[in-house]
Design a protein around this motif. Structure first.
Motif, PDB file in Angstrom:
ATOM      1  N   ILE A  90       0.694  -1.281  -0.120  1.00  0.00           N
ATOM      2  CA  ILE A  90       0.057   0.068  -0.136  1.00  0.00           C
ATOM      3  C   ILE A  90       0.942   1.286  -0.069  1.00  0.00           C
ATOM      4  O   ILE A  90       0.202   2.149  -0.152  1.00  0.00           O
ATOM      5  CB  ILE A  90      -1.044  -0.029   1.308  1.00  0.00           C
ATOM      6  CG1 ILE A  90      -0.154  -0.041   2.409  1.00  0.00           C
ATOM      7  CG2 ILE A  90      -1.875  -1.151   1.061  1.00  0.00           C
ATOM      8  CD1 ILE A  90      -1.107   0.169   3.650  1.00  0.00           C
ATOM      9  N   GLU A 122      -1.269   3.771  -2.007  1.00  0.00           N
ATOM     10  CA  GLU A 122      -2.655   3.468  -2.580  1.00  0.00           C
ATOM     11  C   GLU A 122      -3.694   4.567  -1.793  1.00  0.00           C
ATOM     12  O   GLU A 122      -3.288   5.034  -0.745  1.00  0.00           O
ATOM     13  CB  GLU A 122      -3.001   2.015  -1.925  1.00  0.00           C
ATOM     14  CG  GLU A 122      -2.391   0.835  -2.772  1.00  0.00           C
ATOM     15  CD  GLU A 122      -2.748   0.975  -4.365  1.00  0.00           C
ATOM     16  OE1 GLU A 122      -3.794   1.300  -4.670  1.00  0.00           O
ATOM     17  OE2 GLU A 122      -1.977   0.183  -4.796  1.00  0.00           O
ATOM     18  N   SER A 123      -4.740   4.399  -2.221  1.00  0.00           N
ATOM     19  CA  SER A 123      -5.697   5.640  -1.735  1.00  0.00           C
ATOM     20  C   SER A 123      -5.975   5.632  -0.286  1.00  0.00           C
ATOM     21  O   SER A 123      -6.404   6.548   0.327  1.00  0.00           O
ATOM     22  CB  SER A 123      -6.839   5.741  -2.600  1.00  0.00           C
ATOM     23  OG  SER A 123      -7.537   4.574  -2.605  1.00  0.00           O
ATOM     24  N   SER A 124      -5.981   4.512   0.164  1.00  0.00           N
ATOM     25  CA  SER A 124      -6.142   4.042   1.608  1.00  0.00           C
ATOM     26  C   SER A 124      -4.862   4.967   2.600  1.00  0.00           C
ATOM     27  O   SER A 124      -5.257   4.654   3.639  1.00  0.00           O
ATOM     28  CB  SER A 124      -6.335   2.748   1.897  1.00  0.00           C
ATOM     29  OG  SER A 124      -5.087   2.075   1.642  1.00  0.00           O
ATOM     30  N   LEU A 125      -4.115   5.248   1.932  1.00  0.00           N
ATOM     31  CA  LEU A 125      -2.698   5.780   2.815  1.00  0.00           C
ATOM     32  C   LEU A 125      -2.232   6.996   2.378  1.00  0.00           C
ATOM     33  O   LEU A 125      -2.035   7.326   1.020  1.00  0.00           O
ATOM     34  CB  LEU A 125      -1.586   4.663   2.714  1.00  0.00           C
ATOM     35  CG  LEU A 125      -0.530   4.943   3.425  1.00  0.00           C
ATOM     36  CD1 LEU A 125      -0.739   5.153   4.958  1.00  0.00           C
ATOM     37  CD2 LEU A 125       0.659   3.976   3.280  1.00  0.00           C
TER      38      LEU A 125
END
Length: 163
Positions: free
Chosen positions: A115, A135-138
Motif C-alpha cells: 500500500i 494506495e488511496s487508503s494511505l
C-alpha cells in the motif's frame, strides 16, 4: 531555480546510474527519462514539516531486499503515471534496481498487499525519504511519518522528506 540539496542529488545520481550498464534496454532509458521528468518539481521538507501520523505499525513496513519486492515497489511507483505505456516504461526502469548504498527501498503492506512505497537515502547530510507512492487508503504523509518512526527505532534519524 532553487539548488537541490546534496542528499537529493545523491539520490538522483543513484537512480540515474541504475541503468548505466553495458546494454541498457531502450525502454529502461525511456523509463528513466520519464521518471525524472516527474521529480523535477519536487519539494524537500524537514520531517517535522510533514503532515501525517505514524498510522502504520513498524512491522508492516519492509526493507526491499529481493527482486519480487522490487517489482512490487515498481508497480506502486508506476501507478503515479496515467497511461499504461508510461507505467510499462517506469516498471522497466525501476524493476532493474540493484541494491546498493546510499539508497534503500521500502514497502508497506496491509492485508498482504503493498500500500506504500518509498526510497530512503542516507548520507553525511542526513536521511531523506523520497519517491513516495501510496494506495488511496494511505496518505503520503502518514507513510513518510510511519517509515521515519520505524527507521528511528533502528537508530536512523530521518531529516527530510521529498514530496
Amino acid at each position: 531555480m532553487d539548488t537541490l540539496p546534496a542528499i537529493v542529488i545523491a539520490k538522483n545520481d543513484w537512480l540515474h546510474n541504475q541503468v548505466e550498464v553495458e546494454y541498457p534496454t531502450k525502454e529502461s532509458l525511456k523509463g528513466r527519462e520519464l521518471y525524472f521528468s516527474r521529480y523535477n518539481t519536487s519539494q524537500v521538507l524537514s520531517i517535522d514539516e510533514v503532515a501525517g501520523e505514524a498510522s502504520l505499525p513498524a512491522d508492516s513496513i519492509y526493507l526491499v531486499d529481493f527482486h519480487r519486492l522490487t517489482v512490487m515497489f515498481s508497480l506502486l511507483q508506476a501507478k503515479l503515471w496515467p497511461s499504461q505505456d508510461d507505467q510499462d516504461l517506469i516498471l522497466e526502469f525501476l524493476s532493474q534496481i540493484i541494491y546498493s548504498e546510499p539508497c534503500e527501498l521500502y514497502l508497506a503492506f496491509a492485508d498482504g498487499a503493498p500500500i506504500g512505497a518509498g526510497l530512503v537515502t542516507q548520507t553525511e547530510q542526513g536521511c531523506l525519504i523520497s519517491d513516495i507512492s501510496c494506495e488511496s487508503s494511505l496518505s503520503s504523509g502518514d507513510f513518510a511519518v510511519s517509515l521515519a518512526t520505524k527507521l528511528g527505532e533502528q537508530g536512523v534519524q530521518v531529516t527530510d522528506v521529498e514530496i
